[in-house]
Design an enzyme around this catalytic site. Structure first.
Site, PDB file in Angstrom:
ATOM      1  N   HIS A  62      33.743  35.020  30.852  1.00 51.89           N
ATOM      2  CA  HIS A  62      33.670  35.516  31.839  1.00 51.89           C
ATOM      3  C   HIS A  62      34.483  36.718  32.054  1.00 51.89           C
ATOM      4  O   HIS A  62      34.033  37.965  31.668  1.00 51.89           O
ATOM      5  CB  HIS A  62      33.151  35.047  33.193  1.00 51.89           C
ATOM      6  CG  HIS A  62      32.829  36.092  34.095  1.00 51.89           C
ATOM      7  ND1 HIS A  62      33.591  36.645  35.485  1.00 51.89           N
ATOM      8  CD2 HIS A  62      31.753  37.161  34.107  1.00 51.89           C
ATOM      9  CE1 HIS A  62      33.207  37.495  35.800  1.00 51.89           C
ATOM     10  NE2 HIS A  62      32.311  38.240  35.606  1.00 51.89           N
ATOM     11  N   GLU A  65      34.812  38.650  28.300  1.00 55.34           N
ATOM     12  CA  GLU A  65      33.667  39.425  29.041  1.00 55.34           C
ATOM     13  C   GLU A  65      34.410  40.593  29.757  1.00 55.34           C
ATOM     14  O   GLU A  65      34.006  42.092  28.771  1.00 55.34           O
ATOM     15  CB  GLU A  65      32.670  38.880  29.503  1.00 55.34           C
ATOM     16  CG  GLU A  65      31.464  39.132  29.623  1.00 55.34           C
ATOM     17  CD  GLU A  65      31.168  39.895  31.306  1.00 55.34           C
ATOM     18  OE1 GLU A  65      30.324  40.916  31.429  1.00 55.34           O
ATOM     19  OE2 GLU A  65      30.585  38.530  31.444  1.00 55.34           O
ATOM     20  N   HIS A  66      34.460  40.422  30.346  1.00 58.26           N
ATOM     21  CA  HIS A  66      35.300  41.693  31.270  1.00 58.26           C
ATOM     22  C   HIS A  66      36.455  42.717  30.127  1.00 58.26           C
ATOM     23  O   HIS A  66      36.616  43.604  30.119  1.00 58.26           O
ATOM     24  CB  HIS A  66      36.055  41.033  32.339  1.00 58.26           C
ATOM     25  CG  HIS A  66      34.853  41.076  33.780  1.00 58.26           C
ATOM     26  ND1 HIS A  66      35.116  41.764  35.424  1.00 58.26           N
ATOM     27  CD2 HIS A  66      33.341  40.602  33.832  1.00 58.26           C
ATOM     28  CE1 HIS A  66      33.906  41.382  35.646  1.00 58.26           C
ATOM     29  NE2 HIS A  66      33.497  40.743  34.714  1.00 58.26           N
ATOM     30  N   GLU A 142      36.177  39.325  42.841  1.00 61.06           N
ATOM     31  CA  GLU A 142      34.382  39.160  42.834  1.00 61.06           C
ATOM     32  C   GLU A 142      33.943  37.667  42.735  1.00 61.06           C
ATOM     33  O   GLU A 142      32.808  37.041  43.448  1.00 61.06           O
ATOM     34  CB  GLU A 142      34.111  39.186  40.850  1.00 61.06           C
ATOM     35  CG  GLU A 142      32.459  38.936  40.516  1.00 61.06           C
ATOM     36  CD  GLU A 142      32.574  38.998  39.279  1.00 61.06           C
ATOM     37  OE1 GLU A 142      31.488  39.141  38.532  1.00 61.06           O
ATOM     38  OE2 GLU A 142      33.518  38.856  38.617  1.00 61.06           O
TER      39      GLU A 142
END
Length: 437
Positions: A62, A65-66, A142
């Site tokens: 993740h 991906e960012h 987040e």
């Protein structure tokens, strides 16, 4: 006066114009040419996800991906955003348990700039230390945001206890500890081990020509060297843990409810029977749980069931939110519906409704270039082949009431059930005998 003839609309069940080419470096390129649309959707799919991380790496898929959106060797993050907006495109990405995807959708006339931006994003990220530090702060926020979300938290608590001590049960976002530990070398090493041709699929659907498109992809991805190494280990399916977890959180007005059982993998031969059972149980407003729990008894605003299939295992879960004084009745009514599916054969009329609903969802899900592009990649990664609508329809129609009952009897075994309750639970207690069905 002459009549103007309108050409017939393209048939959904018409043969799909799907082609595949493997580039010299091993990258698989899949396309579906759709003549009647003016858009093109493209995606680079990484055939690994959060469940393929080590404990120390948890959350790095993740994170990467960012990070690819933070700039490349030739474009800043602002330039990437500006170029996509200039062509009216939609650039997106996601991380799942088993895949990471980067997609872009644009008008067919903007194929070249869209492909150039997507390729640059995936192939040439810089991962600067400054950007890594900044993004760690973003993702830590987040994580906090999700932990304040009871719907997310009950799912996460259920999953972590269901696949205990396994990567499949760990959070996709990672933890404060793991995310805080990532540095530039860690990120580059992980990126180099996953973003390799043998672990990637490039899929596209829309108004395109396969041969010329493959030529353009080959130019962009020629710098990506072939690799025969196996850079990471895919672990065997973890055993499911039939837990009962009561997580007390006094600040919540509702009790969040998640009841689940182990279910077969995504490619299981009985998958259509299981999807039909799920549809009848809690897959819509006419489902048994919605009608019984919400409409007849008014115990919950939202209640539904959901299949979560993976490459080697899966789960079927019921989710709901209700008041503490209604939790016992909600659990009892849910278990009653599971028992009824085991003991009483569903009617032909109810099964037909579920079949029509499932077929409709599949057909409607293929109406955009984006959904077809995603469908191509997923079928390739999980099945290694493509299923037409007619073939799927035949499989759905072949399911009988007796099939559904047999599946229910295999799935809904009290000893295998897992339950998570989250909220201001007070003195509430649940024991294994309370899950009899």
């Amino acid at each position: 006066m002459s009549a103007t003839l309108t050409p017939p609309a393209p048939s959904v069940s018409a043969p799909r114009n799907i082609r595949r080419t493997v580039l010299p470096n091993g990258l698989l390129v899949l396309t579906e040419s759709i003549e009647h649309v003016r858009s093109i959707s493209m995606g680079v799919w990484i055939n690994s996800g959060a469940r393929d991380e080590t404990v120390a790496q948890n959350g790095i898929s993740h994170f990467v991906e960012h990070m690819v959106f933070k700039g490349t060797t030739s474009r800043s993050a602002q330039q990437l955003a500006r170029e996509v907006d200039t062509i009216g495109g939609n650039l997106d990405a996601f991380t799942g348990k088993e895949t990471v995807g980067f997609t872009i959708k644009a008008l067919d006339e903007h194929l070249n700039p869209a492909l150039d931006v997507l390729s640059d994003l995936v192939l040439h990220p810089t991962f600067t230390p400054e950007d890594i530090t900044r993004e760690q702060g973003v993702i830590l926020e987040e994580i906090k945001m999700d932990e304040d979300n009871p719907d997310y938290l009950v799912h996460e608590t259920f999953t972590q206890n269901f696949w205990k001590n396994d990567a499949l049960g760990r959070p996709i976002l990672g933890t404060v500890k793991t995310v805080s530990s990532f540095d530039q070398q860690t990120v580059f090493d992980f990126y180099a081990s996953r973003f390799i041709p043998s672990n990637m699929v490039f899929s596209a659907a829309g108004h395109l020509d396969h041969d010329s498109f493959v030529e353009q992809v080959a130019q962009q991805f020629s710098s990506l060297a072939a690799s025969t190494d196996t850079p990471f280990i895919r672990h065997d399916a973890p055993p499911a843990t039939p837990h009962i977890t009561l997580k007390r959180k006094k600040s919540l007005e509702q009790v969040q409810f998640c009841l689940g059982v182990p279910a077969p993998r995504v490619s299981d031969e009985q998958r259509y029977g299981i999807y039909l059972l799920n549809t009848m149980l809690g897959g819509g407003m006419s489902s048994r749980l919605f009608q019984t729990v919400r409409e007849d008894h008014g115990l919950a605003y939202s209640i539904y069931s959901e299949m979560n299939p993976f490459r080697d295992t899966g789960s079927l879960c019921v989710y709901a939110g209700t008041s503490i004084d209604k939790t016992d009745r909600l659990l009892r009514l849910t278990l009653d519906e599971l028992r009824r599916l085991k003991e009483v054969t569903v009617s032909e009329a109810e099964l037909k409704r579920a079949k029509d609903q499932l077929k409709s969802n599949i057909v409607l899900g293929l109406e955009s270039s984006g959904s077809r592009m995603a469908n191509l990649a997923r079928q390739q990664m999980y099945f290694g082949r493509f299923f037409g609508v007619d073939e799927i329809t035949e499989e759905i129609e072949a399911v009988t009431p007796a099939d559904v009952q047999a599946i229910a009897q295999n799935l809904f075994v009290p000893e295998k059930m897992a339950l998570t309750l989250l909220g201001n639970l007070g003195t509430l207690k649940i024991e294994r005998k309370d899950l009899a069905c």
